[in-house]
Write a protein that holds these residues in place. Structure first.
Motif, PDB file in Angstrom:
ATOM      1  N   ALA A 194       4.615   4.224  10.677  1.00  0.00           N
ATOM      2  CA  ALA A 194       6.026   3.939  10.934  1.00  0.00           C
ATOM      3  C   ALA A 194       6.538   2.763  10.100  1.00  0.00           C
ATOM      4  CB  ALA A 194       6.236   3.648  12.421  1.00  0.00           C
ATOM      5  N   ASN A 195       5.860   2.493   8.989  1.00  0.00           N
ATOM      6  CA  ASN A 195       6.269   1.394   8.118  1.00  0.00           C
ATOM      7  C   ASN A 195       5.635   1.625   6.758  1.00  0.00           C
ATOM      8  OD1 ASN A 195       7.250  -1.031   7.121  1.00  0.00           O
ATOM      9  ND2 ASN A 195       6.534  -2.254   8.852  1.00  0.00           N
ATOM     10  N   TRP A 196       6.032   0.819   5.776  1.00  0.00           N
ATOM     11  CA  TRP A 196       5.386   0.878   4.469  1.00  0.00           C
ATOM     12  C   TRP A 196       4.004   0.243   4.561  1.00  0.00           C
ATOM     13  CZ3 TRP A 196       8.296   3.860   1.596  1.00  0.00           C
ATOM     14  CH2 TRP A 196       9.675   3.861   1.791  1.00  0.00           C
ATOM     15  N   LYS A 197       3.046   0.851   3.912  1.00  0.00           N
ATOM     16  CA  LYS A 197       1.688   0.307   3.895  1.00  0.00           C
ATOM     17  C   LYS A 197       1.681  -1.047   3.194  1.00  0.00           C
ATOM     18  CE  LYS A 197      -2.867   1.176   1.857  1.00  0.00           C
ATOM     19  NZ  LYS A 197      -3.681   2.122   1.049  1.00  0.00           N
ATOM     20  N   ASN A 198       1.003  -2.033   3.783  1.00  0.00           N
ATOM     21  CA  ASN A 198       0.848  -3.336   3.137  1.00  0.00           C
ATOM     22  C   ASN A 198      -0.216  -3.236   2.047  1.00  0.00           C
ATOM     23  OD1 ASN A 198       2.714  -4.569   4.822  1.00  0.00           O
ATOM     24  ND2 ASN A 198       1.184  -5.117   6.338  1.00  0.00           N
TER      25      ASN A 198
END
Length: 321
Positions: free
Chosen positions: A145-149
């Motif tokens: 649910a977010n951009w991969k770090n």
């Protein structure tokens, strides 16, 4: 010692090795002279050790502190806290570190994207902030649910306007995809002496050539946030000279000390976990017989996945004495 797959090269400690390396560790209870702590691993909480370090003896500071994340370091947990509390914690030891640096010293501070926003104002208060390096950390699972770090930062700071920066020592050798020649037919700004064409390029603040240590690399340990030797080598070669003193107050499994030794610098490392200190000492001992740094060969840094940069002799990981 953990059971490993046959091709797993992760560095472990036997009980016999731990007993040997424990004897090499020191702790501080009074102010020290530089010669008493050079090329040593200080096994102690950083807040206990800092008041006893000599003043103005460090040429280069490399700091990889716990980020503001809940993380387990061999049973010792660093717990995420609110931003003001974390910022105050950063300032409490950064203010003390400045006293050990020479007037012409440089300092590098590692951070993730969130920690960077807390770290920058603290650094700006104590140093001249000269740049922010962002390096590609291509490891780990993707987020749902977010951009991969997939990146981290390194802040480049100096104590004054006089400092070391050896640009020729940290050029990157890149493959030339569209080579061109001058009017005489000679390669223009590239080398055609091998089977592939390469060019030396100036170092930038965006690094895409770093491989995070993993199980098949000879430098790998079980430390959860281990930095690659190649990454630290760039910092050391750019901002120090042979014989200079490099300090790492959050040493972890020893990468900064190991790279300093391989590159002819003196080192001091501070780490509170005994097992990590012993791992650092084992890696320092291994550096006596294997001074290579993966990704750094022939005096230059090579692009990631370049064959020549991956050549490294496989050596036994046992150092029982």
């Amino acid at each position: 010692m953990k059971a490993r797959a046959p091709q797993n090269r992760t560095i472990d400690l036997t009980d016999a090795e731990r007993a040997v390396f424990l004897q090499r560790l020191i702790s501080l209870d009074c102010e020290q002279l530089p010669e008493e702590i050079l090329n040593k691993t200080i096994c102690q909480d950083v807040f206990e050790a800092l008041p006893h370090l000599p003043k103005n003896f460090v040429d280069l500071l490399i700091v990889d502190p716990p980020y503001n994340l809940t993380k387990n370091f061999n049973g010792s947990k660093f717990r995420q806290c609110d931003r003001p509390t974390y910022t105050a914690w950063l300032d409490s030891w950064i203010a003390q570190l400045k006293a050990v640096l020479k007037p012409n010293a440089s300092a590098y501070f590692c951070a993730d994207w969130a920690t960077s926003t807390d770290l920058y104002p603290v650094l700006e208060k104590h140093f001249t902030v000269r740049n922010r390096i962002t390096w590609e950390r291509e490891k780990g699972r993707g987020a749902q649910a977010n951009w991969k770090n997939a990146s981290e930062d390194i802040w480049f700071c100096t104590v004054s306007e006089t400092y070391t920066f050896n640009v020729e020592a940290v050029k990157l050798k890149r493959q030339v995809m569209a080579p061109y020649r001058d009017l005489a037919g000679q390669p223009k700004d590239w080398d055609d002496s091998g089977s592939k064409n390469y060019r030396l390029t100036h170092p930038s603040n965006l690094w895409t050539d770093i491989t995070v240590p993993f199980w098949s690399m000879a430098e790998n340990t079980d430390h959860p946030t281990q930095k690659p030797e190649k990454l630290v080598a760039k910092l050391l070669l750019a901002s120090s000279n042979p014989g200079d003193v490099v300090l790492d107050p959050f040493l972890g499994s020893g990468t900064t000390s190991v790279v300093a030794k391989k590159l002819g610098r003196q080192y001091v490392g501070i780490e509170q976990d005994t097992d990590y200190c012993c791992l650092a000492e084992k890696r320092l001992a291994l550096a006596d017989t294997d001074p290579t740094i993966q990704g750094y060969a022939d005096g230059v840094f090579w692009e990631r996945n370049t064959l020549v940069a991956q050549r490294r002799p496989k050596k036994s990981m046992s150092l029982e004495t």
